[in-house]
Design a protein around this motif. Structure first.
Motif, short mmCIF file in Angstrom:
data_model
loop_
_atom_site.label_atom_id
_atom_site.label_comp_id
_atom_site.label_asym_id
_atom_site.label_seq_id
_atom_site.Cartn_x
_atom_site.Cartn_y
_atom_site.Cartn_z
N THR A 129 7.38 1.62 -8.54
CA THR A 129 8.79 1.30 -8.77
C THR A 129 9.64 2.47 -9.28
O THR A 129 10.86 2.36 -9.30
N HIS A 130 8.99 3.57 -9.66
CA HIS A 130 9.73 4.69 -10.23
C HIS A 130 9.33 6.02 -9.56
O HIS A 130 8.15 6.38 -9.56
N MET A 131 10.33 6.71 -9.02
CA MET A 131 10.14 8.02 -8.42
C MET A 131 11.17 8.97 -9.04
O MET A 131 12.34 8.60 -9.21
N ARG A 180 0.82 -1.22 0.00
CA ARG A 180 0.00 0.00 0.00
C ARG A 180 0.85 1.27 0.00
O ARG A 180 0.43 2.31 -0.49
N THR A 181 2.03 1.18 0.59
CA THR A 181 2.95 2.30 0.71
C THR A 181 4.31 1.86 0.19
O THR A 181 5.19 1.51 0.97
N PRO A 182 4.47 1.83 -1.12
CA PRO A 182 5.72 1.28 -1.67
C PRO A 182 6.95 2.15 -1.40
O PRO A 182 8.06 1.64 -1.31
N TRP A 183 6.77 3.45 -1.27
CA TRP A 183 7.90 4.36 -1.08
C TRP A 183 7.97 4.82 0.36
O TRP A 183 6.97 5.25 0.94
N VAL A 217 14.71 7.39 -9.22
CA VAL A 217 14.97 6.38 -8.19
C VAL A 217 14.11 5.19 -8.59
O VAL A 217 12.89 5.31 -8.67
N ILE A 218 14.75 4.09 -8.86
CA ILE A 218 14.04 2.90 -9.36
C ILE A 218 14.26 1.75 -8.39
O ILE A 218 15.39 1.48 -7.99
N ARG A 219 13.17 1.12 -8.01
CA ARG A 219 13.23 0.01 -7.08
C ARG A 219 12.49 -1.19 -7.64
O ARG A 219 11.37 -1.05 -8.16
N ARG A 259 18.56 0.50 6.20
CA ARG A 259 18.83 -0.59 5.27
C ARG A 259 17.86 -1.76 5.50
O ARG A 259 17.33 -2.33 4.56
N ALA A 260 17.67 -2.13 6.76
CA ALA A 260 16.81 -3.28 7.09
C ALA A 260 15.39 -3.10 6.57
O ALA A 260 14.75 -4.07 6.16
N TYR A 261 14.90 -1.87 6.59
CA TYR A 261 13.52 -1.61 6.16
C TYR A 261 13.46 -1.01 4.75
O TYR A 261 12.43 -0.48 4.34
N SER A 262 14.55 -1.10 4.03
CA SER A 262 14.60 -0.68 2.61
C SER A 262 14.08 0.73 2.39
O SER A 262 13.27 0.98 1.49
N ILE A 263 14.57 1.68 3.20
CA ILE A 263 14.20 3.08 3.01
C ILE A 263 14.70 3.52 1.64
O ILE A 263 15.81 3.20 1.24
N ASP A 264 13.88 4.24 0.92
CA ASP A 264 14.21 4.64 -0.45
C ASP A 264 15.00 5.94 -0.53
O ASP A 264 15.90 6.08 -1.36
N LEU A 265 14.63 6.91 0.31
CA LEU A 265 15.21 8.24 0.20
C LEU A 265 15.26 8.88 1.58
O LEU A 265 14.31 8.76 2.35
N VAL A 266 16.37 9.56 1.88
CA VAL A 266 16.50 10.34 3.11
C VAL A 266 16.70 11.79 2.71
O VAL A 266 17.65 12.11 1.97
N LEU A 267 15.81 12.66 3.18
CA LEU A 267 15.91 14.09 2.90
C LEU A 267 16.32 14.83 4.17
O LEU A 267 15.84 14.52 5.26
N ALA A 268 17.21 15.79 4.01
CA ALA A 268 17.68 16.56 5.15
C ALA A 268 17.99 17.99 4.71
O ALA A 268 17.91 18.31 3.52
N GLY A 269 18.36 18.81 5.66
CA GLY A 269 18.74 20.18 5.40
C GLY A 269 20.02 20.50 6.17
O GLY A 269 21.02 19.85 6.00
N HIS A 270 19.93 21.45 7.07
CA HIS A 270 20.99 21.91 7.96
C HIS A 270 22.08 22.68 7.22
O HIS A 270 22.32 23.83 7.51
N TYR A 271 22.75 22.04 6.28
CA TYR A 271 23.77 22.71 5.49
C TYR A 271 23.08 23.52 4.40
O TYR A 271 22.13 23.04 3.78
#
Length: 166
Positions: A140-142, A29-32, A159-161, A66-78
């Motif tokens: 599968t495609h973002m 239901r929530t592929p990404w 990003v292809i999974r 890694r264990a939960y196959s996270i697709d993307l990590v977004l951050a800021g700070h810099y």
């Protein structure tokens, strides 16, 4: 969304909440899964007093990503833009981890730091203000775009999974 400014060590309330939340995601239901936090786990600018926080966060949560196959990590700070290679885990590309993007170009004065040589930086920009735009095409495609003031796209990547069939 995680708080990079609060305890995320194993056993902390944030870590327990995060792992429980990931465990309960129905990927049919929530592929990404996109994780957002203020500070990035990976940075290529030479700010040693700041970089130690990202290194510590890697030690605490990178295995979960890694264990939960996270697709993307977004951050800021810099106050710059950085996109890593895909599959980044333990400093190695194509190693079953997520892609990491720092998009700290929303309006503050931009950084002028020196880059640390590494294998994971695929795109870096500290000359433009801009925003990120995500288009989810399907399970599968973002598509990611870094759009700078004026509308030009300075960086883009699919990003292809591979997803298990139901």
């Amino acid at each position: 969304m995680l708080s990079s400014e609060h305890n995320m060590t194993a056993g902390s309330s944030q870590y327990i909440w995060f792992e429980n939340d990931l465990r309960n995601v129905d990927r049919s239901r929530t592929p990404w899964i996109v994780v957002e936090m203020h500070r990035p786990l990976y940075n290529s600018e030479k700010y040693w007093n700041q970089d130690i926080v990202g290194i510590a966060m890697r030690n605490e949560i990178e295995d979960l990503l890694r264990a939960y196959s996270i697709d993307l990590v977004l951050a800021g700070h810099y106050h710059s833009y950085l996109r890593t290679c895909d599959g980044l885990y333990r400093g190695k590309c194509n190693n079953s981890g997520p892609m990491h993007i720092t998009i700290g170009t929303g309006g503050a004065n931009l950084d002028d730091g020196v880059l640390i040589p590494n294998q994971w930086t695929e795109h870096f920009d500290e000359s433009h203000h801009g925003v990120g735009r995500i288009t989810v095409a399907n399970a599968t495609h973002m598509y990611w775009e870094y759009v700078v003031v004026g509308g030009d796209v300075l960086d883009e990547v699919w990003v292809i999974r591979a997803r298990p069939s139901n």
